[in-house]
Design a protein around this motif. Structure first.
Motif, PDB file in Angstrom:
ATOM      1  N   GLY A   1      47.294  48.083  24.491  1.00 30.93           N
ATOM      2  CA  GLY A   1      47.057  48.040  25.928  1.00 30.93           C
ATOM      3  C   GLY A   1      46.308  49.244  26.462  1.00 30.93           C
ATOM      4  O   GLY A   1      46.122  49.381  27.669  1.00 30.93           O
ATOM      5  N   SER A   2      45.838  50.115  25.580  1.00 36.09           N
ATOM      6  CA  SER A   2      45.213  51.371  26.033  1.00 36.09           C
ATOM      7  C   SER A   2      43.691  51.366  25.936  1.00 36.09           C
ATOM      8  O   SER A   2      43.075  52.416  26.051  1.00 36.09           O
ATOM      9  CB  SER A   2      45.773  52.551  25.236  1.00 36.09           C
ATOM     10  OG  SER A   2      45.254  52.581  23.917  1.00 36.09           O
TER      11      SER A   2
ATOM     12  N   THR B   1      41.045  41.230  30.674  1.00 40.41           N
ATOM     13  CA  THR B   1      40.741  40.162  29.725  1.00 40.41           C
ATOM     14  C   THR B   1      41.078  40.585  28.306  1.00 40.41           C
ATOM     15  O   THR B   1      41.658  39.818  27.531  1.00 40.41           O
ATOM     16  CB  THR B   1      39.249  39.744  29.835  1.00 40.41           C
ATOM     17  OG1 THR B   1      39.016  39.263  31.162  1.00 40.41           O
ATOM     18  CG2 THR B   1      38.889  38.682  28.820  1.00 40.41           C
ATOM     19  N   ILE B   2      40.719  41.811  27.943  1.00 37.93           N
ATOM     20  CA  ILE B   2      41.033  42.323  26.603  1.00 37.93           C
ATOM     21  C   ILE B   2      42.547  42.319  26.381  1.00 37.93           C
ATOM     22  O   ILE B   2      43.035  41.828  25.363  1.00 37.93           O
ATOM     23  CB  ILE B   2      40.465  43.746  26.398  1.00 37.93           C
ATOM     24  CG1 ILE B   2      38.942  43.706  26.347  1.00 37.93           C
ATOM     25  CG2 ILE B   2      41.030  44.381  25.127  1.00 37.93           C
ATOM     26  CD1 ILE B   2      38.276  45.073  26.428  1.00 37.93           C
ATOM     27  N   ARG B   3      43.286  42.866  27.345  1.00 42.76           N
ATOM     28  CA  ARG B   3      44.748  42.961  27.210  1.00 42.76           C
ATOM     29  C   ARG B   3      45.408  41.583  27.164  1.00 42.76           C
ATOM     30  O   ARG B   3      46.241  41.321  26.310  1.00 42.76           O
ATOM     31  CB  ARG B   3      45.346  43.767  28.358  1.00 42.76           C
ATOM     32  CG  ARG B   3      45.189  45.254  28.239  1.00 42.76           C
ATOM     33  CD  ARG B   3      46.018  46.006  29.271  1.00 42.76           C
ATOM     34  NE  ARG B   3      45.823  45.514  30.628  1.00 42.76           N
ATOM     35  CZ  ARG B   3      44.867  45.918  31.460  1.00 42.76           C
ATOM     36  NH1 ARG B   3      44.004  46.821  31.058  1.00 42.76           N
ATOM     37  NH2 ARG B   3      44.777  45.442  32.676  1.00 42.76           N
ATOM     38  N   GLU B   4      45.060  40.720  28.115  1.00 39.89           N
ATOM     39  CA  GLU B   4      45.788  39.460  28.281  1.00 39.89           C
ATOM     40  C   GLU B   4      45.286  38.328  27.390  1.00 39.89           C
ATOM     41  O   GLU B   4      46.092  37.605  26.814  1.00 39.89           O
ATOM     42  CB  GLU B   4      45.742  39.018  29.744  1.00 39.89           C
ATOM     43  CG  GLU B   4      46.482  39.980  30.655  1.00 39.89           C
ATOM     44  CD  GLU B   4      46.366  39.626  32.127  1.00 39.89           C
ATOM     45  OE1 GLU B   4      45.835  38.544  32.464  1.00 39.89           O
ATOM     46  OE2 GLU B   4      46.806  40.450  32.955  1.00 39.89           O
ATOM     47  N   LYS B   5      43.983  38.161  27.277  1.00 41.24           N
ATOM     48  CA  LYS B   5      43.442  36.994  26.572  1.00 41.24           C
ATOM     49  C   LYS B   5      43.055  37.276  25.125  1.00 41.24           C
ATOM     50  O   LYS B   5      43.244  36.429  24.263  1.00 41.24           O
ATOM     51  CB  LYS B   5      42.246  36.423  27.336  1.00 41.24           C
ATOM     52  CG  LYS B   5      42.631  35.887  28.697  1.00 41.24           C
ATOM     53  CD  LYS B   5      41.440  35.320  29.416  1.00 41.24           C
ATOM     54  CE  LYS B   5      41.865  34.799  30.790  1.00 41.24           C
ATOM     55  NZ  LYS B   5      40.715  34.307  31.536  1.00 41.24           N
TER      56      LYS B   5
ATOM     57  N   ARG C   1      51.248  41.642  25.345  1.00 36.99           N
ATOM     58  CA  ARG C   1      52.684  41.400  25.555  1.00 36.99           C
ATOM     59  C   ARG C   1      53.352  40.931  24.266  1.00 36.99           C
ATOM     60  O   ARG C   1      54.487  41.284  23.987  1.00 36.99           O
ATOM     61  CB  ARG C   1      52.898  40.383  26.667  1.00 36.99           C
ATOM     62  CG  ARG C   1      52.653  40.972  28.029  1.00 36.99           C
ATOM     63  CD  ARG C   1      53.105  40.043  29.113  1.00 36.99           C
ATOM     64  NE  ARG C   1      52.905  40.699  30.393  1.00 36.99           N
ATOM     65  CZ  ARG C   1      52.699  40.056  31.506  1.00 36.99           C
ATOM     66  NH1 ARG C   1      52.682  38.742  31.522  1.00 36.99           N
ATOM     67  NH2 ARG C   1      52.517  40.724  32.616  1.00 36.99           N
ATOM     68  N   LYS C   2      52.640  40.128  23.484  1.00 38.79           N
ATOM     69  CA  LYS C   2      53.169  39.651  22.203  1.00 38.79           C
ATOM     70  C   LYS C   2      52.880  40.614  21.064  1.00 38.79           C
ATOM     71  O   LYS C   2      53.641  40.696  20.103  1.00 38.79           O
ATOM     72  CB  LYS C   2      52.566  38.278  21.860  1.00 38.79           C
ATOM     73  CG  LYS C   2      53.129  37.145  22.678  1.00 38.79           C
ATOM     74  CD  LYS C   2      52.417  35.811  22.480  1.00 38.79           C
ATOM     75  CE  LYS C   2      52.101  35.428  21.090  1.00 38.79           C
ATOM     76  NZ  LYS C   2      51.476  34.098  20.964  1.00 38.79           N
ATOM     77  N   HIS C   3      51.765  41.316  21.150  1.00 34.72           N
ATOM     78  CA  HIS C   3      51.307  42.180  20.054  1.00 34.72           C
ATOM     79  C   HIS C   3      50.884  43.547  20.614  1.00 34.72           C
ATOM     80  O   HIS C   3      49.695  43.837  20.717  1.00 34.72           O
ATOM     81  CB  HIS C   3      50.135  41.526  19.329  1.00 34.72           C
ATOM     82  CG  HIS C   3      50.376  40.113  18.941  1.00 34.72           C
ATOM     83  ND1 HIS C   3      51.244  39.751  17.926  1.00 34.72           N
ATOM     84  CD2 HIS C   3      49.878  38.957  19.446  1.00 34.72           C
ATOM     85  CE1 HIS C   3      51.264  38.442  17.820  1.00 34.72           C
ATOM     86  NE2 HIS C   3      50.456  37.933  18.732  1.00 34.72           N
ATOM     87  N   PRO C   4      51.850  44.400  20.955  1.00 33.27           N
ATOM     88  CA  PRO C   4      51.518  45.661  21.631  1.00 33.27           C
ATOM     89  C   PRO C   4      50.889  46.733  20.745  1.00 33.27           C
ATOM     90  O   PRO C   4      50.337  47.700  21.255  1.00 33.27           O
ATOM     91  CB  PRO C   4      52.875  46.139  22.163  1.00 33.27           C
ATOM     92  CG  PRO C   4      53.877  45.524  21.235  1.00 33.27           C
ATOM     93  CD  PRO C   4      53.293  44.201  20.825  1.00 33.27           C
TER      94      PRO C   4
ATOM     95  N   TRP D   1      40.826  37.462  12.198  1.00 30.56           N
ATOM     96  CA  TRP D   1      42.156  37.699  12.751  1.00 30.56           C
ATOM     97  C   TRP D   1      42.570  36.583  13.723  1.00 30.56           C
ATOM     98  O   TRP D   1      43.545  36.716  14.436  1.00 30.56           O
ATOM     99  CB  TRP D   1      42.208  39.064  13.448  1.00 30.56           C
ATOM    100  CG  TRP D   1      42.359  40.186  12.475  1.00 30.56           C
ATOM    101  CD1 TRP D   1      43.523  40.789  12.108  1.00 30.56           C
ATOM    102  CD2 TRP D   1      41.336  40.815  11.709  1.00 30.56           C
ATOM    103  NE1 TRP D   1      43.280  41.759  11.163  1.00 30.56           N
ATOM    104  CE2 TRP D   1      41.944  41.799  10.897  1.00 30.56           C
ATOM    105  CE3 TRP D   1      39.952  40.659  11.616  1.00 30.56           C
ATOM    106  CZ2 TRP D   1      41.229  42.608  10.015  1.00 30.56           C
ATOM    107  CZ3 TRP D   1      39.243  41.457  10.746  1.00 30.56           C
ATOM    108  CH2 TRP D   1      39.873  42.420   9.955  1.00 30.56           C
ATOM    109  N   GLY D   2      41.799  35.503  13.740  1.00 32.43           N
ATOM    110  CA  GLY D   2      42.116  34.383  14.622  1.00 32.43           C
ATOM    111  C   GLY D   2      41.724  34.608  16.070  1.00 32.43           C
ATOM    112  O   GLY D   2      42.160  33.872  16.960  1.00 32.43           O
ATOM    113  N   ILE D   3      40.898  35.599  16.322  1.00 26.10           N
ATOM    114  CA  ILE D   3      40.444  35.890  17.686  1.00 26.10           C
ATOM    115  C   ILE D   3      39.134  35.136  17.928  1.00 26.10           C
ATOM    116  O   ILE D   3      38.184  35.271  17.154  1.00 26.10           O
ATOM    117  CB  ILE D   3      40.219  37.406  17.881  1.00 26.10           C
ATOM    118  CG1 ILE D   3      41.523  38.160  17.683  1.00 26.10           C
ATOM    119  CG2 ILE D   3      39.614  37.686  19.253  1.00 26.10           C
ATOM    120  CD1 ILE D   3      41.360  39.675  17.652  1.00 26.10           C
ATOM    121  N   ARG D   4      39.107  34.369  18.980  1.00 26.77           N
ATOM    122  CA  ARG D   4      37.865  33.700  19.373  1.00 26.77           C
ATOM    123  C   ARG D   4      37.072  34.665  20.248  1.00 26.77           C
ATOM    124  O   ARG D   4      37.556  35.102  21.289  1.00 26.77           O
ATOM    125  CB  ARG D   4      38.183  32.419  20.151  1.00 26.77           C
ATOM    126  CG  ARG D   4      36.960  31.525  20.260  1.00 26.77           C
ATOM    127  CD  ARG D   4      37.315  30.194  20.865  1.00 26.77           C
ATOM    128  NE  ARG D   4      36.974  30.291  22.281  1.00 26.77           N
ATOM    129  CZ  ARG D   4      37.639  29.725  23.255  1.00 26.77           C
ATOM    130  NH1 ARG D   4      38.696  29.012  23.004  1.00 26.77           N
ATOM    131  NH2 ARG D   4      37.259  29.864  24.495  1.00 26.77           N
TER     132      ARG D   4
END
Length: 184
Positions: free
Chosen positions: A64-65, A89-93, A98-101, A154-157
């Motif tokens: 989150g930083s 957008t980076i933090r949330e989407k 929240r799931k992977h801090p 890493w499964g990131i779109r």
């Protein structure tokens, strides 16, 4: 002063960890290439200049930083609200903090010389662990290097906008320049 064998710490107080994104697609001219800084992170290193196989490194970053430092290109400069929206957008989407801090790197192999070394390791990002390779060099008290992270591994779109006409490139560059502090 040169680095001697031993245990060291490093992090945001002794250096920088930057992420570079580039844009692609038909609408690329509308977007920006970004420089994003990880502002809360730390690491440890075990250095054995005589035998690189005895070296190791771990890095832990607060997902989150990440803060946008620069946006180049685009039809207009990034505003303060653009910075805030990109960071949200980076933090949330993208990173789902929240799931992977935490983002974590652990070396599995080190080889080369102080002037040019390669670190193989495992990067855990959004809860997925994949191998990654870091290239680096050690000069006096500074360690510099880089790696390429292919988001889809890493499964990131990769982020897209304008109905997909503007996209972030799948490859993201990571660059670091740190001073090593002897661990007491």
């Amino acid at each position: 002063m040169s680095i001697t064998a031993g245990n060291y710490t490093f992090g945001a107080e002794s250096g920088r960890l930057l992420v570079h994104t580039t844009r692609t697609g038909l609408g690329a001219k509308a977007g920006h290439d970004l420089t994003i800084e990880v502002t809360r992170w730390r690491g440890t290193a075990v250095v054995d200049a005589a035998d690189p196989a005895n070296c190791s490194m771990t890095v832990e970053a607060d997902a989150g930083s990440l803060e946008v430092r620069e946006g180049t290109g685009g039809v207009k400069p990034l505003s303060a609200s653009d910075h805030a929206e990109i960071e949200r957008t980076i933090r949330e989407k993208i990173l789902q903090v929240r799931k992977h801090p935490t983002i974590m790197f652990r070396s599995t192999r080190v080889d080369g010389t102080a002037q040019s070394f390669r670190v193989e390791g495992e990067l855990t990002l959004v809860g997925v662990t994949q191998p990654v390779e870091v290239q680096g060099s050690l000069t006096d008290e500074r360690v510099q290097g880089s790696a390429t992270v292919v988001q889809t591994r890493w499964g990131i779109r990769p982020y897209s906008a304008l109905l997909g006409a503007l996209k972030l490139s799948d490859e993201v560059g990571v660059w670091f320049d740190v001073g090593l502090v002897p661990k007491l």
